[in-house]
Design an enzyme around this catalytic site. Structure first.
Site, mmCIF file in Angstrom:
data_model
loop_
_atom_site.group_PDB
_atom_site.id
_atom_site.type_symbol
_atom_site.label_atom_id
_atom_site.label_comp_id
_atom_site.label_asym_id
_atom_site.label_seq_id
_atom_site.Cartn_x
_atom_site.Cartn_y
_atom_site.Cartn_z
ATOM 1 N N HIS A 90 0.861 -1.135 0.153
ATOM 2 C CA HIS A 90 -0.056 -0.500 0.191
ATOM 3 C C HIS A 90 0.812 1.594 0.044
ATOM 4 C CE1 HIS A 90 -3.022 2.497 0.664
ATOM 5 N NE2 HIS A 90 -2.839 2.798 1.877
ATOM 6 N N HIS A 146 -10.304 3.313 -0.155
ATOM 7 C CA HIS A 146 -10.547 2.698 1.080
ATOM 8 C C HIS A 146 -11.313 1.276 0.880
ATOM 9 C CE1 HIS A 146 -10.389 4.978 5.508
ATOM 10 N NE2 HIS A 146 -9.121 4.383 4.658
#
Length: 715
Positions: A33, A79
């Site tokens: 990430h 998200h």
């Protein structure tokens, strides 16, 4: 725990084993990430520079030139995992995070877009996720006063265990007020401002870099951040005041990897070290240890580099807005990331190793096995019924129930509102920006290269029918586990397609996000390859933007572009149970010329109505234009060499419908590309002729079919 290979590499580089706090820093900052370990080599193939690009990828947001000293800040984030575990807070903090990326550049956020991807709404779980994700986005965006002006809602069973929440934000600033995340000078102080630091969001970056499992909702809930939009609104104003006063030498949002991420990355960008005094961080909970203080992803926090003489002035601004703030450390010449707590040094890492040292590589890639041959389905006897079924499917039906939850008029810039091909915002005078977002994951599943390329062209055409040209794009690349060669192949091919499409259209890729490991043990499946993007275009004629609906009796209707037998991945085939069968659309060789011709035609000021042809095909585009007034259309010329259902439902790229009272002028603008005059505007129904087949739908029938999603949500 750190992977064994990483642990060995870090130990060799440091000359000792990292302690548990240091391991936590590496685990998060070296996660997929944060460090793009398997995606970085592919992302380097994008063209990220251009005449208008001031700051490209690598900062919190990109900066592109608008005009007359104005610049736009553009960013896009996902998200996804948090929104499955806690849909309201996961989606809300997705909005909060991307907004802080914009304000950390010194820009005021003026618009949001939200491409969303869900499982079918035929199960209580999917319906719950859908409702609460929309609620989370609406509650946060509405409270902070940033309009959600554009979005997408796409439904497929592969998202049942892993919905996608992608959010793009656009900000506006004066060019001379921009700040970056690059640290400037040793001796400058670090001020942490905003909310207190708690245990929420612990390990969020590493959590976002693994698959979801059945136990995720319970086990991973501590990894979900809790947002407070009222604090965010105060932080927006305080940050812009600090930047406007010239106090911020550098600024960075606390997002993934929390304080450890923001502070180490800021210093590393400036080739400096960082000394953090963890005792000075204002805490929400008692007894927090250094590991938690550094890694927590508590929301609404901003880190500033401030010259020593301006520290008190910045703390006074925080007090004015009733925000917590403290001086937590300083930049150093020694190139190490050092953290002290209770008089002891708990972290001491070479800063380049921590912030930039994660090894990257391309993963093994292999294309999936050849598909078993398939037979083209027979054409239904009742094409009107098929048209209504596609029109009322959740992917095609009006998303009014969703965007009515959002305040899309706050800041009074929005001149073309949600529900259209693209949204238009006025910036200054008659100059404005045009915004589009999304992709078609089913096209990408069948042909990832053409699906990626088509994603850029589709968004460019959405902007073109409003008279604008693409300025820059940001991406959110959502895929499954890259350690699986087939998934990585889809990922790579989609990126290559996106890159080629952006180069052909002259729209640089200025930033974005990669979200991998979007898989669910619960449903034993990966999501469809979903290269969602957000595109910003510009216009000098906000007031002259054409309508997307037929509104002028007697107008001539012109179809621009060619319709091919390309129904693979279409909504029509999906409803027939042939979702992944057939040939997916390919971008035509003259795609750029078609886009430019549509821009030229709309720029004449003689186009009354214009609409892109995409999801659902030509028949659906015509229905969408007939929600107030009907039309009489003959598709016989379009149908040459095609079946009637091919002509109605093919989702061939780079097509548009234009309506005008001065067809000769528009034909002149379209010289050199394929176009067909297909009918006239008027009446209270849509009449479609296809050789010996005719279909008629009243405006009322069209509106009832298009309202299917809204009706379901209201029941």
């Amino acid at each position: 725990m750190l992977p064994e290979n990483d642990f060995k590499l870090i130990t060799e580089e440091m000359g000792r084993e990292p302690n548990i706090v240091e391991q936590g820093c590496f685990l998060n900052l070296w996660s997929e990430h944060c460090s793009y370990r398997s995606s970085g080599p592919l992302l380097k193939t994008f063209t990220t520079t251009g005449e208008k690009v001031i700051i490209g990828p690598g900062d919190d947001a990109a900066i592109v030139d608008f005009e007359d000293g104005w610049v736009l800040a553009i960013g896009m984030e996902s998200h996804n995992h948090p929104s499955y575990v806690d849909p309201h807070n996961g989606a809300a903090t997705g909005v909060g995070g991307i907004v802080r990326d914009i304000i950390s550049m010194g820009a005021r956020p003026i618009a949001l877009m939200d491409p969303l991807y869900f499982g079918p709404l035929n199960t209580p779980k999917n319906l719950y996720l859908f409702e609460h994700i929309i609620e989370g986005i609406a509650s946060y965006g509405n409270c902070i006063g940033v309009p959600v002006v554009r979005g997408e809602a796409f439904f497929d069973e592969t998202y049942s265990g892993n919905p996608l929440v992608n959010v793009a934000c656009i900000g506006l600033a004066r060019k001379d007020s921009i700040v970056t995340a690059k640290a400037q000078q040793a001796g400058n102080k670090m001020i942490l401002m905003g909310s207190t630091t708690g245990r929420d969001g612990l390990g969020g970056a590493s959590f976002a870099s693994r698959d979801l499992s059945e136990s995720s909702e319970a086990e991973d809930r501590p990894s979900i951040q809790i947002g407070d939009p009222f604090t965010e609104k105060l932080l927006i104003e305080a940050t812009l005041e600090v930047v406007g006063a010239g106090y911020a030498k550098a600024c960075r949002d606390l997002g993934a990897a929390g304080l450890a991420g923001a502070s180490s990355e800021m210093a590393s960008k400036g080739d400096l070290g960082m000394h953090i005094i963890a005792d000075n961080v204002i805490l929400r909970e008692k007894g927090m240890i250094p590991y938690e203080i550094l890694i927590a992803e508590s929301q609404e926090r901003m880190l500033f580099e401030v010259e020593p003489q301006n520290v008190e002035a910045v703390l006074a601004i925080a007090k004015k807005y009733d925000l917590n703030a403290s001086m937590i450390g300083e930049l150093t010449e020694r190139p190490y990331y050092t953290v002290d707590f209770k008089g002891e040094t708990v972290v001491d890492i070479p800063i380049k190793l921590l912030a930039e040292g994660a090894p990257t590589c391309e993963m093994p890639a292999s294309s999936p096995a050849e598909k078993i041959s398939w037979e083209k389905p027979e054409m239904p006897a009742d094409l009107k019924r098929s048209l209504v079924e596609v029109l009322s499917s959740h992917n095609v039906a009006s998303k009014e129930w969703i965007y009515r939850q959002y305040d899309h008029e706050v800041q009074i810039r929005t001149t073309v509102k949600p529900g259209d091909d693209a949204s238009v915002l006025r910036i200054e005078g008659d100059r404005g920006i045009i915004l589009s977002c999304g992709c078609n994951p089913r096209h990408t599943m069948i042909d990832p290269y053409q699906g990626g390329k088509g994603t850029v062209y589709e968004n460019a055409m959405n902007i073109a029918v409003k008279g604008g040209k693409g300025l820059a794009l940001v991406d959110c690349l959502n895929f499954g586990n890259p350690e699986r060669p087939e998934i990585y192949w889809y990922f790579k091919q989609a990126i290559l397609g996106l890159g080629d499409g952006s180069r052909e259209l002259g729209i640089p890729v200025v930033g974005g996000n990669v979200s991998l490991y979007n898989e669910s043990d619960e449903f034993d499946t990966a999501i469809l390859p979903t290269p969602s993007i957000g595109v910003v275009g510009t216009t000098n004629n906000v007031a002259g933007t054409p309508l997307s609906l037929f509104a002028n009796e007697g107008d001539t209707i012109i179809l621009v572009g060619e319709t091919q037998d390309e129904l693979g991945g279409s909504e029509y085939y999906s409803l027939m149970g042939k979702k992944m069968d057939g040939i997916a659309p390919k971008v035509p060789e003259n795609g750029t010329k078609i886009v430019d011709s549509v821009i030229k035609a709309v720029s004449t000021g003689k186009v009354t109505s214009s609409h892109d042809v995409s999801l659902g095909g030509l028949g659906i585009a015509l229905c969408e234009m007939c929600t107030c007034m009907g039309a009489n259309v003959d598709l016989s010329k379009v149908c040459e060499g095609l079946r009637a259902d091919d002509a109605l439902f093919s989702e061939s790229y780079v097509r548009a419908i234009l309506a005008t009272s001065e067809p000769k002028a528009i034909e002149e603008a379209l010289r050199g590309v394929t176009y067909t005059i297909i009918g006239t505007v008027g009446g209270d129904s849509l009449k479609i002729g296809l050789d010996e087949i005719s279909i008629e739908l009243s405006v009322s029938e069209i509106n009832i079919a298009r309202s299917s999603l809204t009706r379901q949500m209201m029941e």
